[in-house]
Structure formats: C-alpha cells, structure tokens
Design an enzyme around this catalytic site. Sequence first.
Site, PDB file in Angstrom:
ATOM      1  N   LYS A 120       0.830  -1.207   0.000  1.00 52.26           N
ATOM      2  CA  LYS A 120       0.000   0.000   0.000  1.00 52.26           C
ATOM      3  C   LYS A 120       0.865   1.257   0.000  1.00 52.26           C
ATOM      4  O   LYS A 120       0.627   2.193  -0.772  1.00 52.26           O
ATOM      5  CB  LYS A 120      -0.929   0.012   1.220  1.00 52.26           C
ATOM      6  CG  LYS A 120      -1.933   1.160   1.193  1.00 52.26           C
ATOM      7  CD  LYS A 120      -2.497   1.449   2.570  1.00 52.26           C
ATOM      8  CE  LYS A 120      -1.514   2.255   3.398  1.00 52.26           C
ATOM      9  NZ  LYS A 120      -2.098   2.747   4.674  1.00 52.26           N
ATOM     10  N   ASP A 138      -6.414   0.888   1.196  1.00 51.49           N
ATOM     11  CA  ASP A 138      -6.407   0.974   2.658  1.00 51.49           C
ATOM     12  C   ASP A 138      -7.760   0.485   3.176  1.00 51.49           C
ATOM     13  O   ASP A 138      -8.568  -0.065   2.418  1.00 51.49           O
ATOM     14  CB  ASP A 138      -6.106   2.406   3.116  1.00 51.49           C
ATOM     15  CG  ASP A 138      -7.241   3.368   2.782  1.00 51.49           C
ATOM     16  OD1 ASP A 138      -8.171   2.987   2.030  1.00 51.49           O
ATOM     17  OD2 ASP A 138      -7.210   4.506   3.289  1.00 51.49           O
TER      18      ASP A 138
END
Length: 216
Positions: A120, A138
């Site tokens: 991420k 997320d």
Amino acid sequence: MKDEDVEPFFATLKAANPSPETELEFTSVFELLAAVLLSAQATDAGVNKATRRLFPIAGTPQAILDLGLEQLEGYIKTIGLYRTKARNLMETCRILVDKHGGQVPRTREELEALPGVGRKTANVVLNVAFGEATMAVDTHIFRVSNRTGLAPGKDPFQVEMKLLERVPPAYLQDAHHWLILHGRYICIARLPQCWRCAVRAYCDYEPKTPAPRIGT
C-alpha cells in the site's frame, strides 16, 4: 455494481472533486514516504500534527539519521506504534543513504524492500510522487469497494486487482484518492451516510441509510 454504472460512478466523484490530493502533508518525495510509513493504523491528521514538528528539523534521510532514534521517537510519540515506526524509519533512512544516494527509489521492488514499506505504501508513493496509475488499498477503499459492489474481494490485494480491472483508464490516476475520501467522509464504517451520497444511485448497498430525524 453493474459495468455500465462504473463510469458514471467515477464521473460523479470527479465532478465533485476534480483534483483530489492526499491529506498527508509533505514537501518532498522522502517526506511523502515517511508520512505514509507513519500513517499505518493512524489518522492523517495525527501524522500531520507530528510531521509539522519533525520535517522542518529532519526532512531528509540523513537528517533523520543524524537526529537519532531517541529524538525521532520524541517527535512521533503521539502516533500509534511509534516505537516500531521509528525503528523502521531509521532503518529505511539508512538504506536510502547507503544504497540509493539518499533518494527514494522509483520501483515497487526497491520500495517494498524498505522496512515498514508494504504494498500500500509503495503504491501511494508510486502514484502521488511518480504519477503511476496504482491503487493503494487501505481500510477505506477496501470497505467502499466491497460495500458498493465496485470491486469485491476478500483481501486488499484482491480488491486492488479488481479495481485495476474495473476502473476506466481515464479515472485510474486519481481513483484511489476519490475512494479514500468517499470512505473517510461519506461511506464511513459504522453508518454510511447514504442520504448525503452523490453516487448512491450506482451503489449496491442495501438498505440505504436514511437521513437521521431532527432531534434524534
């Protein structure tokens, strides 16, 4: 979500916010990397509060190393998991100085080799700093993608791959910002605010949450 609804879904989000940006504050690629590393399981507002003090003093990998672990912890102690994050940031800075000339690398493999930098975080840096059409999934994007039916998946990687498949190319560069902001302020975890949602017509979530009654 029906295929024919995906384009108007993103067109609506774009119309409301044509140039979305991360809410993390930074003035360089390294500061962005550091801020995203510190933001795991923390709010952007909380990270910004700490980095407003840290970055003017130590805004480069070498400056962080010169600061030392104990002082770094002092600057970021208001952020959750700050001890682990401080160690990871120090080691990341050491690698950046020793192996990359103090610069943030531009490949996913090199980014993910840095301590505390997962997929991420790498995706955020590749997208925001280097303009690549990546999808940084997320908790907000994971929730919105599953709840709306846009890109259902059992884990963040599945959702990321489905988003890359379904998001029209014209929207891909900014899509993760729109989805994060939508999840942060409208499609929130406990009770989605469907009565305020501009894209509710394209969303699979049922039943839609009604507006709260005045006085309740």
